[in-house]
Design an enzyme around this catalytic site. Structure first.
Site: not given
Ligand code: ASP
Length: 345
Positions: A29, A74, A105-106
């Site tokens: 993200t 991720s 963050t995932d």
């Molecule tokens: N929602 C996720 C992020 O915070 C998407 C990911 O993990 O790529 O980046």
């Protein structure tokens, strides 16, 4: 092996005395924007130079060299990607004062912990990302990146293992978890709490660095599949009976509370523990698995007596990573048991 692009130096002030930071970008993200025809939906597109350009304050605190390592959500990262990242960080960190990794963050808590298992702690390594993408009001990526660089550039961050910086808070990879779907305060360290904060650009740690038992030995083989099973109300042993046939080489059980399962799962778990390491964690997400409090069939004492491996206070996600790495390093069940014990104590 996927090749990654060569790096650029961002040195706006041309100040050779500033700390040198290597920044590995993996997407997520923090790097996600909309493109034509995407109906406003975002996907990772911004490269490392773009991330750095969006934060002019970085030029006052570090000289940053960016490495385009991956550009993915991720959830698409693999354990091999993480192993390759650890090798790249290890190869380069002698030339830098600190390392920053940006990613989605995932899976950030898993990547950070896997890096923590594999890397020496001499050079600070800080993982960060964003909950709000750059097209949103109050996007948190720039502040998180600045905080991560400030921590990675600090001598005080050395010797603490891999760190995660989000929302001006410094977490240890071992404890950090993503505990909210969208809040900018999604990352917390249930149990022991965070290690410190970033205050007016300065890292402030609440404690001295604690003893670490890592890095682990370099894996000798590919990382074998390890299943992670969460035990639920009314559960039975159907999946457990398939684990070996499905090709898994280890199992992590996220049990109820202090480490309990329904009595109807007990024989299948005991049988599996004779042929592969079966690690007992708690689905509660903090606190240590008990060892000797309850005595009913399916209690922690019963399961440990049947050969399950005590995970201490590692949660299921992290126990799965540790078990995969131990198996890849050639450890059998008894060595795995000893490794988890020394890790948990
Ligand atoms: N929602 C996720 C992020 O915070 C998407 C990911 O993990 O790529 O980046």
């Amino acid at each position: 092996m996927q090749a990654y692009e060569s790096s650029i130096i961002v040195d706006a002030l041309n100040t050779p005395t500033l700390p040198r930071i290597a920044m590995f970008t993996l997407g997520g993200t923090i790097a996600a924007v909309a493109s034509e025809g995407s109906d406003g939906r975002v996907a990772p597109q911004i490269d490392g130079a773009g991330l750095v350009r969006a934060v002019p304050q970085l030029a006052q605190c570090a000289r940053i060299e960016t490495v385009e390592f991956r550009r993915v959500p991720s959830g698409d990262l693999t354990l091999d990607d993480v192993r390759e990242l650890a090798d790249a960080v290890r190869d380069q960190c002698g030339d830098y004062d600190g390392v920053v990794v940006t990613q989605g963050t995932d899976t950030l808590e898993e990547t950070a912990f896997a890096l923590d298992l594999l890397l020496e702690s001499g050079t600070p390594v800080v993982v960060t990302g964003a909950m709000r993408n750059p097209t949103m009001a109050g996007a948190d990526g720039p502040a998180n990146l600045l905080g991560a660089v400030q921590v990675a550039a600090s001598r005080e961050a050395a010797g603490r293992g891999v760190l995660v910086v989000m929302n001006d808070t410094i977490h240890a990879a071992r404890w950090v978890r993503k505990t909210h779907t969208s809040s900018t305060a999604a990352f917390t360290s249930p149990g022991p709490g965070s290690l410190g904060v970033v205050h007016e650009g300065e890292p402030r740690f609440f404690s001295v660095a604690s003893k670490r038992l890592v890095p682990l030995a370099r894996p000798m083989s590919d990382i074998p599949s390890v299943a992670l099973v969460r035990v639920v109300l009314g559960d039975d042993d159907r999946f457990l009976r398939q684990v070996a046939a499905l090709g898994y080489r280890g199992l992590v059980v996220e049990a109820f509370g202090g480490g309990h399962v329904p009595s109807r799962m007990v024989s299948a778990l005991g049988e599996l523990a004779q042929i592969m390491p079966v690690v007992l964690t708690s689905r509660t997400g903090s606190g240590s698995v008990l060892t000797s409090t309850y005595g009913f069939p399916g209690s922690e004492a019963d399961l440990l007596a049947r050969g399950l491996v005590w995970a201490g206070d590692l949660d299921g996600l992290k126990a799965r990573l540790l078990l995969g790495w131990l198996l890849a390093s050639g450890e059998g069940t008894e060595q795995v048991r000893a490794s988890f014990r020394s890790f948990g104590e």
